[in-house]
Design a protein around this motif. Structure first.
Motif, PDB file in Angstrom:
ATOM      1  N   PRO A  58      11.313 -13.293  42.969  1.00  0.00           N
ATOM      2  CA  PRO A  58      11.890 -12.052  42.457  1.00  0.00           C
ATOM      3  C   PRO A  58      11.442 -11.760  41.023  1.00  0.00           C
ATOM      4  CG  PRO A  58      13.574 -13.759  42.672  1.00  0.00           C
ATOM      5  CD  PRO A  58      12.290 -14.374  43.111  1.00  0.00           C
ATOM      6  N   PHE A  59      10.731 -12.692  40.415  1.00  0.00           N
ATOM      7  CA  PHE A  59      10.223 -12.525  39.034  1.00  0.00           C
ATOM      8  C   PHE A  59       8.826 -13.128  39.017  1.00  0.00           C
ATOM      9  CE2 PHE A  59      12.963 -16.223  39.614  1.00  0.00           C
ATOM     10  CZ  PHE A  59      12.075 -17.260  39.400  1.00  0.00           C
ATOM     11  N   PRO A  60       7.939 -12.689  38.079  1.00  0.00           N
ATOM     12  CA  PRO A  60       6.636 -13.363  37.996  1.00  0.00           C
ATOM     13  C   PRO A  60       6.868 -14.804  37.544  1.00  0.00           C
ATOM     14  CG  PRO A  60       6.765 -11.436  36.516  1.00  0.00           C
ATOM     15  CD  PRO A  60       8.133 -11.660  37.046  1.00  0.00           C
ATOM     16  N   ALA A  61       6.216 -15.749  38.218  1.00  0.00           N
ATOM     17  CA  ALA A  61       6.517 -17.159  37.952  1.00  0.00           C
ATOM     18  C   ALA A  61       5.241 -17.931  37.674  1.00  0.00           C
ATOM     19  CB  ALA A  61       7.227 -17.760  39.165  1.00  0.00           C
ATOM     20  N   ALA A  62       5.364 -18.949  36.819  1.00  0.00           N
ATOM     21  CA  ALA A  62       4.221 -19.818  36.527  1.00  0.00           C
ATOM     22  C   ALA A  62       3.939 -20.699  37.744  1.00  0.00           C
ATOM     23  CB  ALA A  62       4.537 -20.695  35.319  1.00  0.00           C
ATOM     24  N   THR A  63       2.648 -20.934  38.036  1.00  0.00           N
ATOM     25  CA  THR A  63       2.304 -21.848  39.134  1.00  0.00           C
ATOM     26  C   THR A  63       1.790 -23.176  38.603  1.00  0.00           C
ATOM     27  OG1 THR A  63       0.031 -21.053  39.288  1.00  0.00           O
ATOM     28  CG2 THR A  63       1.670 -19.906  40.622  1.00  0.00           C
ATOM     29  N   MET A  64       1.791 -23.333  37.299  1.00  0.00           N
ATOM     30  CA  MET A  64       1.312 -24.570  36.660  1.00  0.00           C
ATOM     31  C   MET A  64       2.218 -24.898  35.482  1.00  0.00           C
ATOM     32  SD  MET A  64      -1.692 -25.735  37.761  1.00  0.00           S
ATOM     33  CE  MET A  64      -2.967 -25.185  38.873  1.00  0.00           C
ATOM     34  N   ASP A  65       2.230 -26.167  35.104  1.00  0.00           N
ATOM     35  CA  ASP A  65       2.841 -26.537  33.835  1.00  0.00           C
ATOM     36  C   ASP A  65       1.821 -26.217  32.742  1.00  0.00           C
ATOM     37  OD1 ASP A  65       5.054 -27.591  35.129  1.00  0.00           O
ATOM     38  OD2 ASP A  65       4.152 -29.585  35.288  1.00  0.00           O
ATOM     39  N   GLY A  66       2.248 -25.562  31.673  1.00  0.00           N
ATOM     40  CA  GLY A  66       1.289 -25.219  30.621  1.00  0.00           C
ATOM     41  C   GLY A  66       1.911 -24.328  29.567  1.00  0.00           C
ATOM     42  N   PHE A  67       1.142 -23.304  29.183  1.00  0.00           N
ATOM     43  CA  PHE A  67       1.594 -22.433  28.101  1.00  0.00           C
ATOM     44  C   PHE A  67       1.412 -20.977  28.506  1.00  0.00           C
ATOM     45  CE2 PHE A  67       0.515 -26.497  26.383  1.00  0.00           C
ATOM     46  CZ  PHE A  67       1.633 -26.785  25.600  1.00  0.00           C
ATOM     47  N   ALA A  68       2.495 -20.218  28.347  1.00  0.00           N
ATOM     48  CA  ALA A  68       2.437 -18.786  28.651  1.00  0.00           C
ATOM     49  C   ALA A  68       1.895 -18.074  27.430  1.00  0.00           C
ATOM     50  CB  ALA A  68       3.829 -18.286  29.000  1.00  0.00           C
ATOM     51  N   VAL A  69       0.886 -17.222  27.670  1.00  0.00           N
ATOM     52  CA  VAL A  69       0.202 -16.539  26.560  1.00  0.00           C
ATOM     53  C   VAL A  69      -0.105 -15.099  26.967  1.00  0.00           C
ATOM     54  CG1 VAL A  69      -0.900 -18.659  25.711  1.00  0.00           C
ATOM     55  CG2 VAL A  69      -2.086 -17.244  27.412  1.00  0.00           C
ATOM     56  N   GLN A  70      -0.670 -14.365  25.999  1.00  0.00           N
ATOM     57  CA  GLN A  70      -1.258 -13.063  26.329  1.00  0.00           C
ATOM     58  C   GLN A  70      -2.739 -13.306  26.596  1.00  0.00           C
ATOM     59  OE1 GLN A  70      -0.393 -10.029  23.425  1.00  0.00           O
ATOM     60  NE2 GLN A  70       1.762  -9.926  24.060  1.00  0.00           N
ATOM     61  N   SER A  71      -3.242 -12.798  27.735  1.00  0.00           N
ATOM     62  CA  SER A  71      -4.614 -13.144  28.134  1.00  0.00           C
ATOM     63  C   SER A  71      -5.653 -12.540  27.187  1.00  0.00           C
ATOM     64  CB  SER A  71      -4.868 -12.677  29.566  1.00  0.00           C
ATOM     65  OG  SER A  71      -4.656 -11.278  29.654  1.00  0.00           O
ATOM     66  N   ASP A  72      -5.368 -11.376  26.624  1.00  0.00           N
ATOM     67  CA  ASP A  72      -6.391 -10.734  25.785  1.00  0.00           C
ATOM     68  C   ASP A  72      -6.236 -11.096  24.307  1.00  0.00           C
ATOM     69  OD1 ASP A  72      -4.097  -9.387  25.252  1.00  0.00           O
ATOM     70  OD2 ASP A  72      -4.846  -7.406  25.811  1.00  0.00           O
ATOM     71  N   ASP A  73      -5.461 -12.119  24.032  1.00  0.00           N
ATOM     72  CA  ASP A  73      -5.262 -12.595  22.662  1.00  0.00           C
ATOM     73  C   ASP A  73      -6.391 -13.566  22.329  1.00  0.00           C
ATOM     74  OD1 ASP A  73      -4.423 -13.851  20.353  1.00  0.00           O
ATOM     75  OD2 ASP A  73      -2.537 -14.605  21.204  1.00  0.00           O
ATOM     76  N   GLY A  74      -7.251 -13.220  21.366  1.00  0.00           N
ATOM     77  CA  GLY A  74      -8.417 -14.063  21.075  1.00  0.00           C
ATOM     78  C   GLY A  74      -8.141 -15.217  20.119  1.00  0.00           C
ATOM     79  N   SER A  75      -6.890 -15.445  19.706  1.00  0.00           N
ATOM     80  CA  SER A  75      -6.595 -16.486  18.712  1.00  0.00           C
ATOM     81  C   SER A  75      -7.053 -17.857  19.181  1.00  0.00           C
ATOM     82  CB  SER A  75      -5.089 -16.573  18.447  1.00  0.00           C
ATOM     83  OG  SER A  75      -4.527 -15.287  18.350  1.00  0.00           O
ATOM     84  N   PRO A  76      -7.727 -18.645  18.311  1.00  0.00           N
ATOM     85  CA  PRO A  76      -8.197 -19.981  18.700  1.00  0.00           C
ATOM     86  C   PRO A  76      -7.032 -20.949  18.870  1.00  0.00           C
ATOM     87  CG  PRO A  76      -8.686 -19.555  16.383  1.00  0.00           C
ATOM     88  CD  PRO A  76      -8.120 -18.285  16.921  1.00  0.00           C
ATOM     89  N   TRP A  77      -6.000 -20.792  18.141  1.00  0.00           N
ATOM     90  CA  TRP A  77      -4.784 -21.577  18.387  1.00  0.00           C
ATOM     91  C   TRP A  77      -3.581 -20.680  18.221  1.00  0.00           C
ATOM     92  CZ3 TRP A  77      -7.810 -22.850  14.024  1.00  0.00           C
ATOM     93  CH2 TRP A  77      -7.272 -22.488  12.799  1.00  0.00           C
ATOM     94  N   ARG A  78      -2.462 -21.128  18.820  1.00  0.00           N
ATOM     95  CA  ARG A  78      -1.293 -20.236  18.852  1.00  0.00           C
ATOM     96  C   ARG A  78      -0.038 -21.026  18.505  1.00  0.00           C
ATOM     97  NH1 ARG A  78      -3.491 -16.483  23.740  1.00  0.00           N
ATOM     98  NH2 ARG A  78      -5.579 -17.358  23.509  1.00  0.00           N
ATOM     99  N   GLU A  79       0.830 -20.353  17.838  1.00  0.00           N
ATOM    100  CA  GLU A  79       2.066 -21.011  17.428  1.00  0.00           C
ATOM    101  C   GLU A  79       2.996 -21.153  18.641  1.00  0.00           C
ATOM    102  OE1 GLU A  79       4.305 -18.881  14.495  1.00  0.00           O
ATOM    103  OE2 GLU A  79       5.863 -20.439  14.419  1.00  0.00           O
ATOM    104  N   LEU A  80       3.525 -22.363  18.796  1.00  0.00           N
ATOM    105  CA  LEU A  80       4.454 -22.617  19.904  1.00  0.00           C
ATOM    106  C   LEU A  80       5.840 -22.131  19.469  1.00  0.00           C
ATOM    107  CD1 LEU A  80       4.523 -23.832  22.677  1.00  0.00           C
ATOM    108  CD2 LEU A  80       4.869 -26.074  21.648  1.00  0.00           C
TER     109      LEU A  80
END
Ligand code: AMP
Ligand code: MG
Length: 418
Positions: A58-80
């Motif tokens: 009923p909601f978009p769901a992650a299929t892996m353990d990992g990190f949710a991000v914006q796909s078009d974000d070019g940052s080399p690292w991201r603040e958790l």
């Protein structure tokens, strides 16, 4: 229901298997539905279509353990900036330069449209995620709304046998209780003065009652509820009273013995007085003297007078009783698979279609080869032990050679080649 000599002759006509089967199925009426708990649904037959009420997930769901991000974000690292476990939505919005730790099945936090799997990342000492992946596609490792199930989809059809995946589906939909077909209520009655209980010693001329127990097992495997199982003597009045009582209290009555041409074949003799007899002889081997009758309002109660020989009784069960029970359950598929089988050894046809018990194997080339189980006498129950098929040997004069193809009724899965 008195019968004239002309009726008698017609009843004693030797009928082809398909004709008797059609008669039986004509009278096999669907049973009403009843509610059951999910934990009692396994092995039952669904009575109504299961239609998805909502999208799943009923909601978009992650299929892996990992990190949710914006796909078009070019940052080399991201603040958790937080974490999102499966369950309640707790994470803050993901914006460029940020990421949220996420687990499989968890809802995507607002703002995020992709998940980078944990294997493609490193964590810095200052709470940043470093991503070792050149391209992040929108929707990567995300199961969109309705991916598994769409609202309005027919997920299960009425008439479906409920096995593990179907029970899981019912649970996932949460439409409770589960509506299933009521089990056919069946009485089983062995006839014969020679019969003793399996636990009792044998006197002269006696044998143990094997059929009642084999039939109860076969009936239960087909989804029936046994409401009564017992033994009747070869005495007219007690047998008659018992049959009447059982017909009144059952959807189906199954007897064994007492349908041949002997003087004490009382089931056959009594039946026309207490039920409407439709058929008394089938053009087959084993199982020729099968009696089929109906009684009660709308002929709703079915009566099967099976022959006494154990193999004949089980053969008639397979060809006539089982399809009737599955029809009453509303089952989509009522027949065993019919498949072409090559004979491992030659066979001598008789004057009737013969259903030989056999072990069917799949060869390395993918052919089915059937080997019969030794002497095929109708008294020899050992010929059914281990068999996974009935091979239909058509009547004829000419012997069949090894390799000849006959029709096989698969009672179980073929074995792998020896
Ligand atoms: P009937 O049809 O009553 O003449 O029985 C045919 C043969 O099957 C006879 O040899 C019977 O002894 C045998 N038989 C009948 N009923 C049973 C039973 N319940 N279990 C094992 N054998 C049986
Ligand atoms: Mg008998």
């Amino acid at each position: 229901m008195p019968q004239t000599p002309a009726d008698d002759r017609e009843l004693d006509r030797m009928r082809p298997v398909d004709e008797v089967r059609a008669t039986v199925l004509h009278y096999a009426a669907a049973l009403p539905a009843e509610p059951v708990d999910l934990l009692a649904a396994h092995g039952r037959t669904l009575a109504v279509d299961l239609v998805a009420a909502a999208d799943q997930p009923p909601f978009p769901a992650a299929t892996m353990d990992g990190f949710a991000v914006q796909s078009d974000d070019g940052s080399p690292w991201r603040e958790l900036i937080g974490e999102q476990m499966a369950g309640q939505v707790t994470a803050p919005e993901v914006t460029p330069g940020t990421a949220v730790r996420i687990t499989t099945g968890a809802p995507m936090p607002p703002g995020a449209d992709a998940v980078v799997q944990v294997e493609s990342t490193d964590l810095s000492d200052d709470n940043h995620v470093i991503i070792h992946q050149d391209e992040i596609a929108a929707g990567q490792n995300v199961r969109p709304v309705g991916f598994d199930v769409r609202a309005g989809d027919v997920l299960l059809r009425a008439g479906t046998l409920l096995g593990p995946p179907e029970v899981g589906m019912l649970a996932g939909e949460g439409q409770l209780p589960v509506m299933v077909a009521r089990r056919p209520r069946v009485s089983v009655l062995s006839t014969g003065d020679e019969l003793v209980e399996p636990g009792d010693p044998l006197g002269p001329g006696q044998i143990r009652d094997a059929n009642r127990f084999a039939l109860v097992a076969a009936l239960e495997a087909a989804g029936a509820e046994i409401v009564w199982a017992g033994k009747a003597p070869d005495e007219r009045e007690p047998l008659r009273a018992l049959l009447l009582e059982r017909l009144a209290g059952s959807d189906v009555v199954v007897t064994s013995g007492g349908v041949s041409m002997g003087e004490l074949d009382l089931v056959k003799a009594l039946l026309p007085e207490i039920a409407r007899v439709h058929s008394r002889r089938v053009f087959m081997k084993p199982g020729k003297p099968l009696n089929f009758a109906t009684s009660g309002p709308d002929d709703r109660t079915l009566f099967f007078g099976l022959p006494g020989n154990p193999v004949s009784a089980l053969a008639c069960f397979e060809l006539f009783v089982r399809p009737a029970l599955l029809t009453m359950l509303g089952r989509v598929a009522i027949d065993r698979p019919r498949v072409p089988v090559r004979l491992a050894a030659g066979a001598r046809p008789g004057d009737r279609p013969e259903y030989q018990r056999a072990v069917v194997r799949v060869t390395s080339e993918g052919h089915l080869v059937g080997e019969t189980t030794g002497v095929q006498a109708s008294s020899r129950l050992a010929s059914w032990v281990g068999a996974n098929a009935l091979l239909m040997i058509p009547p004829g004069e000419t012997p069949l050679e090894a390799g000849a193809v006959v029709q096989g009724l698969l009672l179980g899965a073929p074995l792998a080649s020896a």
